[in-house]
Design an enzyme around this catalytic site. Structure first.
Site, PDB file in Angstrom:
ATOM      1  N   LYS A  73     -19.788 -17.375  -0.574  1.00 36.02           N
ATOM      2  CA  LYS A  73     -21.231 -17.191  -0.409  1.00 36.02           C
ATOM      3  C   LYS A  73     -21.906 -16.422  -1.527  1.00 36.02           C
ATOM      4  O   LYS A  73     -21.407 -15.394  -1.971  1.00 36.02           O
ATOM      5  CB  LYS A  73     -21.482 -16.423   0.891  1.00 36.02           C
ATOM      6  N   ARG A  86       0.820  -1.219   0.000  1.00 38.05           N
ATOM      7  CA  ARG A  86       0.000   0.000   0.000  1.00 38.05           C
ATOM      8  C   ARG A  86       0.855   1.271   0.000  1.00 38.05           C
ATOM      9  O   ARG A  86       0.444   2.286  -0.545  1.00 38.05           O
ATOM     10  CB  ARG A  86      -0.944  -0.003   1.201  1.00 38.05           C
ATOM     11  N   GLY A 127     -12.419  -8.602  -1.922  1.00 40.07           N
ATOM     12  CA  GLY A 127     -12.296  -9.713  -0.978  1.00 40.07           C
ATOM     13  C   GLY A 127     -10.997 -10.479  -1.107  1.00 40.07           C
ATOM     14  O   GLY A 127      -9.915  -9.899  -1.206  1.00 40.07           O
ATOM     15  N   GLY A 171     -13.527  -4.004  -0.163  1.00 39.46           N
ATOM     16  CA  GLY A 171     -14.910  -3.549   0.011  1.00 39.46           C
ATOM     17  C   GLY A 171     -15.281  -2.457  -0.975  1.00 39.46           C
ATOM     18  O   GLY A 171     -16.386  -2.451  -1.539  1.00 39.46           O
TER      19      GLY A 171
END
Ligand code: AMP
Length: 396
Positions: free
Chosen positions: A197, A35, A353, A376
């Site tokens: 999911k 980052r 994710g 996100g």
């Protein structure tokens, strides 16, 4: 869309929201500086124009002041990466900061202490935002990872800059890459959605059905689709309450002319463990006591053919339990397919994710066109939302 190119930073102080929320070990050493490296382009461009940089970031989730979350821990690594000794001030508002900012000269970098030592940051408090806004002539947002949060330093602060605000190079590239997939894509367009999911990706699926020609549904979430269509999935993970929705998604896809590709075979394991016994079987015939943990060889070959006929590829979510070596094969095969398609001219974007972790772990980060830095934030953009941090720069 205003970027660094729209400003002359000579003798100006750029107040930059960066994402220096890097992982630290027990000795408070930076274990992954990606980052910080990602922010380098913006910072060095401004310094090259004889401007100076005031950097704001958060680190972790402190509750008030907690030394272990001090951004002081990253100063040496940041200095090394940026090639300039970074100055550090042990607060982010108040007289100490005012003095340090006033003394900052062209070509210098000042890093402020963790913004989240003040609860006002996450609350998006106006007066806190206004105090921060005094520390620069031009506000630059380069933190994609927090662009979906309406926090003081990411969003609210922008209202104190009428015109003098822009996207940094990293954030601009993130926006352009997602735009290249969702709005300005070369066809055929493929989205690959994997992961655990269905429920966490419903809004993404619904939004991208209007944008893509092909949709691959893999990983744990494919079993909800298989069971909904009458297949036997044994002990594989499944969201029974989402089966109707799965059928509805398939209907919608059909109506919109989107070709949906679901695994036809799986590697099934008799235990959720790397050393489990395994067998490769038809995905609709998984016996009780066995669970699907990775895409099988036929599925990998099918997906390879789809990937290689597409010109724009979005990948979110692994095809199996890639954290266990024995079940990483499908995800690695998909990475190889995307690598190949990219070499042949496709634009490939990976993000959201866990996909980034998988792509880094298996060495694909340099082989795809772009790896998003925001999990996100990326998912929310794929859901079709305009992120508050982006909106705030666009508004004058
Ligand atoms: P997500 O964060 O939704 O992208 O999900 C990523 C997680 O999905 C990873 O931790 C994978 O281990 C998990 N996953 C992928 N395929 C399966 C599967 N067949 N069974 C259980 N978990 C899976």
């Amino acid at each position: 869309m205003k970027t660094l190119k729209d400003f002359n930073f000579k003798n100006k102080k750029a107040l930059i929201r960066v994402d220096f929320n890097v992982p630290l070990n027990d000795q408070f050493e930076v274990t992954d500086a990606t980052r910080i490296q990602a922010a380098k382009s913006t910072i060095t461009s401004i310094l090259a124009q004889e401007g100076s940089c005031v950097l704001m970031s958060h680190l972790g989730r402190p509750k008030g002041f907690q030394e272990e979350f001090s951004l002081g821990h990253i100063v040496n690594v940041a200095s090394e990466i940026l090639g300039v000794q970074v100055k550090f001030v042990s607060d982010c508002i108040g007289p100490k900061v005012e003095e340090a900012v006033a003394n900052l000269k062209a070509g210098e970098i000042l890093l402020l202490e963790n913004l989240r030592f003040y609860e006002e940051e996450k609350k998006g408090a106006i007066d806190f935002s206004e105090k921060l806004s005094k520390f620069g002539d031009i506000y630059v947002n380069d933190a994609f990872g927090t662009a979906h949060r309406a926090h003081a330093s990411t969003t609210i602060i922008a209202q104190f800059f009428q015109e003098e605000k822009c996207f940094g190079n990293l954030l601009a590239r993130e926006i352009e890459s997602i735009d290249k997939v969702l709005n300005n894509s070369e066809k055929p367009v493929l989205a690959i959605l994997g992961g655990a999911k269905v429920s966490s990706k419903i809004t993404v699926i619904e939004n991208i059905l209007d944008k893509v020609d092909h949709l691959i549904i893999g990983g744990g979430m494919s079993f909800t689709f298989i069971k909904a269509q009458g297949g036997q999935i044994g002990n594989s993970i499944c969201e029974d309450d989402k089966m109707e929705l799965a059928l509805d998604i398939l209907e919608q896809a059909k109506a919109k002319g989107v070709a949906v590709h679901i695994p036809v075979d799986v590697v099934a394991a008799d235990d959720f463990s790397n050393d489990a016994k395994t067998q490769t079987i038809d995905i609709t015939e998984i016996p009780n006591g066995w669970e699907g943990v990775d895409a099988g060889p036929k599925s990998r070959a099918n997906f390879d053919a789809v990937v290689n006929q597409c010109k724009t590829i979005l990948w979110n979510g692994p095809l199996g339990v890639f954290e266990m070596e024995s079940f990483a094969g499908g995800t690695i095969a998909l990475g190889n397919s995307i690598d190949n398609a990219t070499k042949n001219g496709a634009f490939s974007l990976v993000g959201g994710g866990d996909s980034v972790a998988a792509v880094k772990q298996f060495g694909f980060a340099d082989k795809v066109s772009y790896v998003s830095t925001g999990g996100g934030a990326m998912l929310e953009m794929l859901e079709g939302k305009t992120l508050p941090g982006i909106q705030a720069i666009l508004k004058s």
